[in-house]
Design a protein around this motif. Structure first.
Motif, PDB file in Angstrom:
ATOM      1  N   UNK A  41       0.857  -1.186   0.000  1.00 53.67           N
ATOM      2  CA  UNK A  41       0.000   0.000   0.000  1.00 53.67           C
ATOM      3  C   UNK A  41       0.894   1.237   0.000  1.00 53.67           C
ATOM      4  N   UNK A  42       0.370   2.323  -0.606  1.00 55.93           N
ATOM      5  CA  UNK A  42       1.122   3.569  -0.690  1.00 55.93           C
ATOM      6  C   UNK A  42       0.602   4.632   0.276  1.00 55.93           C
ATOM      7  N   UNK A  43      -0.488   4.329   0.968  1.00 59.22           N
ATOM      8  CA  UNK A  43      -1.073   5.319   1.885  1.00 59.22           C
ATOM      9  C   UNK A  43      -0.675   5.039   3.336  1.00 59.22           C
ATOM     10  N   UNK A  44       0.527   4.536   3.534  1.00 59.86           N
ATOM     11  CA  UNK A  44       1.056   4.237   4.864  1.00 59.86           C
ATOM     12  C   UNK A  44       1.610   5.538   5.452  1.00 59.86           C
ATOM     13  N   UNK A  45       0.822   6.169   6.310  1.00 61.26           N
ATOM     14  CA  UNK A  45       1.140   7.504   6.816  1.00 61.26           C
ATOM     15  C   UNK A  45       2.466   7.532   7.566  1.00 61.26           C
ATOM     16  N   UNK A  46       2.663   6.566   8.476  1.00 59.89           N
ATOM     17  CA  UNK A  46       3.882   6.562   9.281  1.00 59.89           C
ATOM     18  C   UNK A  46       5.136   6.494   8.415  1.00 59.89           C
ATOM     19  N   UNK A  47       5.079   5.726   7.345  1.00 58.99           N
ATOM     20  CA  UNK A  47       6.240   5.596   6.459  1.00 58.99           C
ATOM     21  C   UNK A  47       6.539   6.911   5.752  1.00 58.99           C
ATOM     22  N   UNK A 120       0.351  -1.278  17.576  1.00 55.07           N
ATOM     23  CA  UNK A 120       1.222  -0.410  18.372  1.00 55.07           C
ATOM     24  C   UNK A 120       0.475   0.889  18.678  1.00 55.07           C
ATOM     25  N   UNK A 121       0.372   1.268  19.945  1.00 57.16           N
ATOM     26  CA  UNK A 121      -0.326   2.515  20.303  1.00 57.16           C
ATOM     27  C   UNK A 121       0.331   3.731  19.657  1.00 57.16           C
ATOM     28  N   UNK A 122      -0.488   4.739  19.385  1.00 61.53           N
ATOM     29  CA  UNK A 122       0.006   5.966  18.764  1.00 61.53           C
ATOM     30  C   UNK A 122       1.109   6.601  19.601  1.00 61.53           C
ATOM     31  N   UNK A 129       9.479   8.129  16.959  1.00 59.93           N
ATOM     32  CA  UNK A 129       9.967   9.281  16.199  1.00 59.93           C
ATOM     33  C   UNK A 129      10.908  10.144  17.039  1.00 59.93           C
ATOM     34  N   UNK A 130      10.640  10.231  18.336  1.00 60.13           N
ATOM     35  CA  UNK A 130      11.541  10.976  19.221  1.00 60.13           C
ATOM     36  C   UNK A 130      12.910  10.299  19.257  1.00 60.13           C
ATOM     37  N   UNK A 131      12.909   8.958  19.382  1.00 59.86           N
ATOM     38  CA  UNK A 131      14.174   8.207  19.378  1.00 59.86           C
ATOM     39  C   UNK A 131      14.893   8.381  18.051  1.00 59.86           C
ATOM     40  N   UNK A 132      14.126   8.398  16.960  1.00 57.77           N
ATOM     41  CA  UNK A 132      14.722   8.644  15.641  1.00 57.77           C
ATOM     42  C   UNK A 132      15.425   9.996  15.608  1.00 57.77           C
ATOM     43  N   UNK A 133      14.759  11.005  16.136  1.00 63.39           N
ATOM     44  CA  UNK A 133      15.366  12.339  16.152  1.00 63.39           C
ATOM     45  C   UNK A 133      16.656  12.353  16.957  1.00 63.39           C
ATOM     46  N   UNK A 134      16.661  11.653  18.094  1.00 59.08           N
ATOM     47  CA  UNK A 134      17.873  11.564  18.914  1.00 59.08           C
ATOM     48  C   UNK A 134      18.973  10.843  18.152  1.00 59.08           C
ATOM     49  N   UNK A 135      18.598   9.766  17.461  1.00 56.68           N
ATOM     50  CA  UNK A 135      19.600   8.997  16.701  1.00 56.68           C
ATOM     51  C   UNK A 135      20.201   9.835  15.581  1.00 56.68           C
ATOM     52  N   UNK A 136      19.373  10.616  14.898  1.00 52.59           N
ATOM     53  CA  UNK A 136      19.872  11.466  13.824  1.00 52.59           C
ATOM     54  C   UNK A 136      20.878  12.488  14.364  1.00 52.59           C
ATOM     55  N   UNK A 137      20.573  13.045  15.532  1.00 53.62           N
ATOM     56  CA  UNK A 137      21.495  14.023  16.109  1.00 53.62           C
ATOM     57  C   UNK A 137      22.819  13.362  16.499  1.00 53.62           C
ATOM     58  N   UNK A 191       7.253   3.101  12.907  1.00 47.88           N
ATOM     59  CA  UNK A 191       6.470   2.472  11.841  1.00 47.88           C
ATOM     60  C   UNK A 191       5.402   1.530  12.390  1.00 47.88           C
ATOM     61  N   UNK A 192       5.337   1.414  13.710  1.00 44.80           N
ATOM     62  CA  UNK A 192       4.264   0.640  14.325  1.00 44.80           C
ATOM     63  C   UNK A 192       4.430  -0.857  14.229  1.00 44.80           C
ATOM     64  N   UNK A 193       5.641  -1.357  14.481  1.00 42.88           N
ATOM     65  CA  UNK A 193       5.886  -2.797  14.364  1.00 42.88           C
ATOM     66  C   UNK A 193       6.620  -3.330  15.589  1.00 42.88           C
TER      67      UNK A 193
END
Length: 241
Positions: A41-47, A120-122, A129-137, A191-193
Motif C-alpha cells: 500500500x502507498x497510503x502508509x502515513x507513518x512511512x 502499536x499505540x500511537x 519518532x523521538x528516538x529517531x530524532x535523537x539517533x539522527x542528532x 512504523x508501528x511494528x
C-alpha cells in the motif's frame, strides 16, 4: 611534509552542493521499495512521515557537514564506491551481515503493516519518532566530531588518522554505532511494528561483534588507543555498555 598535507587540504574542500542535494533525495527514494512493496500500500502515513523526516535530516546534516567537516563526507562516499572490495578480515563477513539485518529493520515493519501483525499505540509511535530524532542528532555529531569515520574498518595514517576523544567521542567510544542502533530501534517503533524489534536487537548484537574486531585493530594500529579506552570506558551507552 607538503606531500602529507596536500591530500588533507583536498579532503577539506567542500563538495558540490547540487550533488549533495541529489544524494539526499536518492537516499530517501531508495528506501521506498523496502517500505511500501512489503506493505502492499502507498497510503502508509507513518512511512511517509518517516521519509520526510529522514530527508530533512539528511539534507540538513550533509549541508552542515559539507561546510564544517567535508572530509568525513568524502570518506563515506569513497567507502560506498569501493563497496566490499576494501573490506578485510572480519569485515568480509560482518559487513554483509550488517547490511542484511539493517535491511530487515525496514522490510519487517512493511510486512507487518501489510499483514496487520502488530497493534502499536500511537503514543509508542511518537516515542519511536523521538528516538529517531535523537539517533539522527547522534549520527550528525559523531560525523562532525570524527572526520575519519568510515564504512570499512581501516586506519588511514596517510590522511593524518588520529584518536578523537572530544565531543561525542568523550562520552562513548563508538557514538556512530549508538546512533545507528537507536535509528533502527526508533524506526521500527515509529512504523508501528513490534516484530521489527527482532532485527533491531540482532543489529545491536552484530554491532557489538564488530566493535570487538574494530578495537583489536585500533589497539594494534593506532597509538594511544588503549589509553583512550581507559579514559572513555563505555562503548555504546554511558553506564551500560
Amino acid at each position: 611534509m607538503n606531500e602529507i598535507n596536500q591530500p588533507i587540504q583536498n579532503q577539506n574542500k567542500p563538495l558540490n552542493t547540487t550533488l549533495l542535494i541529489i544524494l539526499s533525495l536518492f537516499s530517501m527514494v531508495a528506501q521506498l521499495p523496502f517500505l511500501f512493496l512489503p506493505a502492499r500500500r502507498w497510503d502508509w502515513i507513518e512511512a511517509w512521515v518517516y521519509l520526510i523526516f529522514f530527508y530533512i535530516y539528511m539534507l540538513a546534516q550533509i549541508l552542515i557537514l559539507n561546510k564544517k567537516n567535508p572530509q568525513v563526507l568524502r570518506n563515506r562516499i569513497n567507502a560506498k564506491k569501493s563497496g566490499m572490495t576494501k573490506a578485510e578480515g572480519a569485515d568480509k563477513w560482518i559487513l554483509p551481515l550488517v547490511s542484511i539485518v539493517f535491511l530487515a529493520v525496514f522490510l519487517i515493519p512493511g510486512f507487518d503493516e501489510g499483514n496487520g501483525w502488530s497493534e502499536v499505540p500511537f503514543q509508542v509511535e511518537v516515542i519511536g519518532f523521538v528516538i529517531l530524532g535523537i539517533s539522527f542528532y547522534i549520527l550528525y555529531r559523531s560525523m562532525l566530531d570524527n572526520a575519519f569515520a568510515s564504512k570499512v574498518l581501516d586506519i588511514r595514517k596517510e590522511s593524518g588518522h588520529k584518536i578523537i576523544d572530544t565531543g561525542s567521542y568523550a562520552v562513548v567510544r563508538h557514538p556512530m554505532y549508538t546512533g545507528f542502533f537507536l535509528m533502527g530501534f526508533g524506526l521500527t517503533l515509529a512504523l508501528g511494528s513490534w516484530y521489527g524489534l527482532i532485527p533491531a536487537g540482532l543489529f545491536l548484537v552484530i554491532l557489538a561483534i564488530r566493535i570487538h574486531f574494530e578495537e583489536e585493530m585500533l589497539i594494534e594500529g593506532l597509538e594511544g588507543y588503549e589509553e583512550y579506552q581507559k579514559k572513555v570506558k563505555y562503548k555504546l551507552f554511558p553506564k551500560i555498555y
